[in-house]
Write an enzyme that holds these catalytic residues in place. Sequence first.
Site, PDB file in Angstrom:
ATOM      1  N   LYS A 151       0.853  -1.199   0.000  1.00 39.36           N
ATOM      2  CA  LYS A 151       0.000   0.000   0.000  1.00 39.36           C
ATOM      3  C   LYS A 151       0.883   1.242   0.000  1.00 39.36           C
ATOM      4  O   LYS A 151       1.730   1.401   0.886  1.00 39.36           O
ATOM      5  CB  LYS A 151      -0.887   0.011   1.242  1.00 39.36           C
ATOM      6  CG  LYS A 151      -2.092  -0.883   1.125  1.00 39.36           C
ATOM      7  CD  LYS A 151      -3.038  -0.614   2.279  1.00 39.36           C
ATOM      8  CE  LYS A 151      -4.276  -1.488   2.189  1.00 39.36           C
ATOM      9  NZ  LYS A 151      -5.164  -1.277   3.344  1.00 39.36           N
ATOM     10  N   ARG A 257      -7.700  -9.663   3.698  1.00 35.53           N
ATOM     11  CA  ARG A 257      -6.882  -8.564   4.200  1.00 35.53           C
ATOM     12  C   ARG A 257      -7.582  -7.779   5.309  1.00 35.53           C
ATOM     13  O   ARG A 257      -6.943  -7.090   6.099  1.00 35.53           O
ATOM     14  CB  ARG A 257      -6.505  -7.642   3.026  1.00 35.53           C
ATOM     15  CG  ARG A 257      -5.098  -7.116   3.151  1.00 35.53           C
ATOM     16  CD  ARG A 257      -4.594  -6.464   1.889  1.00 35.53           C
ATOM     17  NE  ARG A 257      -3.540  -5.557   2.253  1.00 35.53           N
ATOM     18  CZ  ARG A 257      -2.484  -5.273   1.493  1.00 35.53           C
ATOM     19  NH1 ARG A 257      -2.341  -5.823   0.305  1.00 35.53           N
ATOM     20  NH2 ARG A 257      -1.572  -4.439   1.903  1.00 35.53           N
ATOM     21  N   ASN A 261      -7.467  -5.497  10.003  1.00 35.50           N
ATOM     22  CA  ASN A 261      -8.210  -4.393  10.616  1.00 35.50           C
ATOM     23  C   ASN A 261      -8.627  -4.690  12.049  1.00 35.50           C
ATOM     24  O   ASN A 261      -9.362  -3.900  12.646  1.00 35.50           O
ATOM     25  CB  ASN A 261      -9.472  -4.091   9.811  1.00 35.50           C
ATOM     26  CG  ASN A 261      -9.164  -3.198   8.632  1.00 35.50           C
ATOM     27  OD1 ASN A 261      -8.097  -2.601   8.573  1.00 35.50           O
ATOM     28  ND2 ASN A 261     -10.080  -3.127   7.694  1.00 35.50           N
TER      29      ASN A 261
END
Length: 378
Positions: A151, A257, A261
């Site tokens: 990212k 993914r 979180n």
Amino acid sequence: MQPIGGAGVIRVPVQSGQRDYQVLVGNGALHEAASDLAAVCSGGAAIVVSDANVAPLYMAPVCAALRDAGCAATEVVLPAGEAQKCLARAEELFGVMYERHLTRADTVVALGGGVIGDLAGFVAATYLRGLRLVQVPTTLLAQVDAAVGGKVGVDFRAGKNHVGTFYQPWTVLADVQTLATLPARERRNGAVEVVKYALLAGGETMTLIEGALSGAPVTGDSARDPAGLCREDVVAECVRYKARVVAADEREESGERHLLNLGHTIGHAVEAAGRFSRYSHGEAVALGLHAMLWLSERLTGLDAADAERATRLLAAVGAPDRLAEVDGDTVVELVARDKKAAGPQITFVLLSAPGAPVRNVHVPSESIKEVVEWLQRP
Ligand code: ADP
Ligand code: ZN
């Protein structure tokens, strides 16, 4: 920094559709890196982007390794801080690359924490549609999180990381020796992410992290300093977990993914409610993890003893466990807005046990209110 023998260097492979690469984790790894750097940029040019805190400490060994690899390096040193992660700064870097006639065969080296990694990575991804990229993360947070997984991006208006893309590096060099100069608050920031991996992976990973944190010393600012986590085996274990998740879901599409979180739904809301200054990312995520444990006990059957074990880990890191000075209602509103933006999919990740995360748990709004009230207990 003293060069240290190769024995401590761990190589974690990362597989992705874009490219396969290795994360080199070591104590003194910057000194081991010449051959890895040569494989990426031998004979070419490189631009090394760093900030004013990191460059005086680590620019020299990185440039020496690049020289050994036969690579001519241009150094660019930016002021430190999140404000640098913007399009104006990216444009300036494009200017340097243009003046130096860099081509797609040349390399961008990001030397610093998440801010430098995101900004330099974004520039590497977009200039001439992509140059080679080497991440050299120097914060615990960047070593276990930001530098792995591709990212990259910059902030835009009120949006954090609003403009960016996925761009995997050619290699990542994580030298835990660089973490010795990090301020304790920054080490705590990364340590919270390490605890997140302990909870996601459970088992031996959790035991390893518990062992590394046992007896964390109390520092001058009277909170614990999780310096014991700044070890190559701990960092490598976190990178291995992240590498598995990234390989399964490179572009955040299949939901795998989302696991990363854990603690971040309420964490992001706390961070935003404090206008990104009252709580650091790690402190906000620690509060998010406390909330996640409270919700998991009620909604996904997490054992009280396991919740207690996780709470001890967060305490050993020196992370806050009470929400103060930030308005609770604002936090609740921000969580609701976040959930709305995510569409019908509800974005909570909870635990049924350490090592057993549960995705897509529906958390009723009353429970969110209750848990935020609980975080504000005296
Ligand atoms: P992250 O997003 O990974 O937390 P940042 O890029 O915001 O990292 O860096 C946090 C702060 O720590 C910045 O002020 C940066 O200049 C400083 N810093 C980064 N690495 C080191 C290091 N190894 N030693 C000392 N300071 C560092
Ligand atoms: Zn995080």
